[in-house]
Motif scaffolding. Sequence first.
Motif, mmCIF file in Angstrom:
data_model
loop_
_atom_site.group_PDB
_atom_site.id
_atom_site.type_symbol
_atom_site.label_atom_id
_atom_site.label_comp_id
_atom_site.label_asym_id
_atom_site.label_seq_id
_atom_site.Cartn_x
_atom_site.Cartn_y
_atom_site.Cartn_z
ATOM 1 N N MET A 61 0.840 -1.200 0.000
ATOM 2 C CA MET A 61 0.000 0.000 0.000
ATOM 3 C C MET A 61 0.879 1.256 0.000
ATOM 4 N N SER A 62 0.430 2.296 -0.632
ATOM 5 C CA SER A 62 1.224 3.513 -0.779
ATOM 6 C C SER A 62 1.238 4.344 0.501
ATOM 7 N N ASP A 63 2.186 5.289 0.542
ATOM 8 C CA ASP A 63 2.251 6.224 1.665
ATOM 9 C C ASP A 63 0.978 7.058 1.747
ATOM 10 N N ILE A 64 0.347 7.271 0.586
ATOM 11 C CA ILE A 64 -0.898 8.048 0.571
ATOM 12 C C ILE A 64 -1.974 7.343 1.403
ATOM 13 N N PHE A 65 -2.071 6.031 1.274
ATOM 14 C CA PHE A 65 -3.046 5.274 2.064
ATOM 15 C C PHE A 65 -2.725 5.390 3.556
ATOM 16 N N SER A 66 -1.444 5.316 3.897
ATOM 17 C CA SER A 66 -1.043 5.451 5.299
ATOM 18 C C SER A 66 -1.438 6.821 5.847
ATOM 19 N N LYS A 67 -1.208 7.849 5.053
ATOM 20 C CA LYS A 67 -1.554 9.209 5.490
ATOM 21 C C LYS A 67 -3.061 9.355 5.661
ATOM 22 N N ARG A 68 -3.820 8.804 4.716
ATOM 23 C CA ARG A 68 -5.273 8.887 4.808
ATOM 24 C C ARG A 68 -5.793 8.134 6.035
ATOM 25 N N LEU A 69 -5.198 7.000 6.310
ATOM 26 C CA LEU A 69 -5.611 6.205 7.467
ATOM 27 C C LEU A 69 -5.262 6.919 8.768
ATOM 28 N N ASN A 70 -4.090 7.509 8.834
ATOM 29 C CA ASN A 70 -3.714 8.275 10.025
ATOM 30 C C ASN A 70 -4.642 9.468 10.235
ATOM 31 N N GLN A 71 -5.002 10.128 9.143
ATOM 32 C CA GLN A 71 -5.917 11.261 9.250
ATOM 33 C C GLN A 71 -7.296 10.802 9.703
ATOM 34 N N ALA A 72 -7.739 9.655 9.205
ATOM 35 C CA ALA A 72 -9.038 9.111 9.612
ATOM 36 C C ALA A 72 -9.044 8.796 11.108
ATOM 37 N N LEU A 73 -7.966 8.215 11.604
ATOM 38 C CA LEU A 73 -7.868 7.926 13.033
ATOM 39 C C LEU A 73 -7.967 9.216 13.847
ATOM 40 N N LEU A 74 -7.281 10.239 13.368
ATOM 41 C CA LEU A 74 -7.319 11.540 14.037
ATOM 42 C C LEU A 74 -8.743 12.105 14.037
ATOM 43 N N ASP A 75 -9.393 12.040 12.877
ATOM 44 C CA ASP A 75 -10.756 12.562 12.743
ATOM 45 C C ASP A 75 -11.741 11.831 13.651
ATOM 46 N N LEU A 76 -11.474 10.544 13.896
ATOM 47 C CA LEU A 76 -12.379 9.720 14.699
ATOM 48 C C LEU A 76 -12.037 9.758 16.189
ATOM 49 N N GLY A 77 -11.025 10.549 16.545
ATOM 50 C CA GLY A 77 -10.641 10.655 17.950
ATOM 51 C C GLY A 77 -9.892 9.451 18.465
ATOM 52 N N LEU A 78 -9.219 8.727 17.558
ATOM 53 C CA LEU A 78 -8.462 7.530 17.924
ATOM 54 C C LEU A 78 -6.968 7.824 17.845
ATOM 55 N N SER A 79 -6.194 7.086 18.607
ATOM 56 C CA SER A 79 -4.743 7.316 18.607
ATOM 57 C C SER A 79 -4.130 6.849 17.296
ATOM 58 N N GLN A 80 -3.113 7.575 16.830
ATOM 59 C CA GLN A 80 -2.429 7.243 15.580
ATOM 60 C C GLN A 80 -1.355 6.205 15.879
ATOM 61 N N ASN A 81 -1.742 4.972 15.754
ATOM 62 C CA ASN A 81 -0.912 3.835 16.129
ATOM 63 C C ASN A 81 -0.290 3.215 14.874
ATOM 64 N N PRO A 82 1.036 3.308 14.706
ATOM 65 C CA PRO A 82 1.681 2.767 13.497
ATOM 66 C C PRO A 82 1.415 1.276 13.294
ATOM 67 N N ASP A 83 1.351 0.517 14.391
ATOM 68 C CA ASP A 83 1.096 -0.920 14.282
ATOM 69 C C ASP A 83 -0.305 -1.187 13.763
ATOM 70 N N LEU A 84 -1.265 -0.400 14.237
ATOM 71 C CA LEU A 84 -2.643 -0.532 13.755
ATOM 72 C C LEU A 84 -2.724 -0.186 12.271
ATOM 73 N N VAL A 85 -2.091 0.894 11.867
ATOM 74 C CA VAL A 85 -2.093 1.300 10.459
ATOM 75 C C VAL A 85 -1.519 0.181 9.597
ATOM 76 N N ARG A 86 -0.401 -0.387 10.026
ATOM 77 C CA ARG A 86 0.219 -1.476 9.258
ATOM 78 C C ARG A 86 -0.727 -2.666 9.133
ATOM 79 N N LYS A 87 -1.367 -3.042 10.236
ATOM 80 C CA LYS A 87 -2.269 -4.197 10.210
ATOM 81 C C LYS A 87 -3.467 -3.956 9.304
ATOM 82 N N LEU A 88 -4.021 -2.767 9.344
ATOM 83 C CA LEU A 88 -5.199 -2.486 8.516
ATOM 84 C C LEU A 88 -4.844 -2.436 7.037
ATOM 85 N N LEU A 89 -3.674 -1.918 6.709
ATOM 86 C CA LEU A 89 -3.245 -1.912 5.307
ATOM 87 C C LEU A 89 -2.926 -3.336 4.845
ATOM 88 N N ASP A 90 -2.329 -4.139 5.724
ATOM 89 C CA ASP A 90 -2.091 -5.552 5.392
ATOM 90 C C ASP A 90 -3.413 -6.281 5.175
#
Length: 223
Positions: A1-30
């Motif tokens: 998955m591209s860096d763009i997807f990672s950025k979008r996912l991190n922004q979504a976590l922020l928008d939803l009031g959730l912590s920006q967890n690199p491990d979570l981002v990796r798992k969801l993209l996987d």
Amino acid sequence: MSDIFSKRLNQALLDLGLSQNPDLVRKLLDYINQLQRWNRTYNLTALRDPDQMLVQHIFDSLSIVRPFQQYLDSAPQIAQKSVRIVDVGSGAGLPGVVLAASCSTWNITCIDAVEKKMAFVRQMVGVLSLPNLSAMHVRVEQQEPMQADIVVSRAFSSLLDFVNLAGRHVRPGGRIAAMKGKVPDMEIAALQSESNWQVERIESLTVPELEAQRCLVWLVQQG
């Protein structure tokens, strides 16, 4: 998955009031990668475009994490280390896989009548390192009561059918949480006139990058 997807996912976590967890981002993209791979052979989901999967599957499922956290935090009778959530009609593990990845102390069981879909979820337990996730290939009405704190579904059925099929899996004092689009007024009327389940509250959900309406209908059993 591209860096763009990672950025979008991190922004979504922020928008939803959730912590920006690199491990979570990796798992969801996987998870999206695995879903695409399996989809070529097993047709797990109608969505083929990873961009649509990100928004309509991942962001949509993430939108209920904070409401679940708030409910569980407000329920002192629930031991936080033994929370049990059952995802009925889970399909490819939505929202169950996303919930399991988001909170390691939640024990998530995905149930679906289609074996290939539960085989995929079982595979995700290992691939995504989710020991708190399990999958059951069974019709929900045939399964022994599971004593869940929350039974959740994502567009599984009408509210009345949902409680009739899955209500037995909610422990005393637990809740059913139905993910819906617009507020299902006709379903609510049928539910409240034909069952002993009542709407406790309806939470509006905002799904990042999605214009469509979403809500979470919380149900509680009377008597």
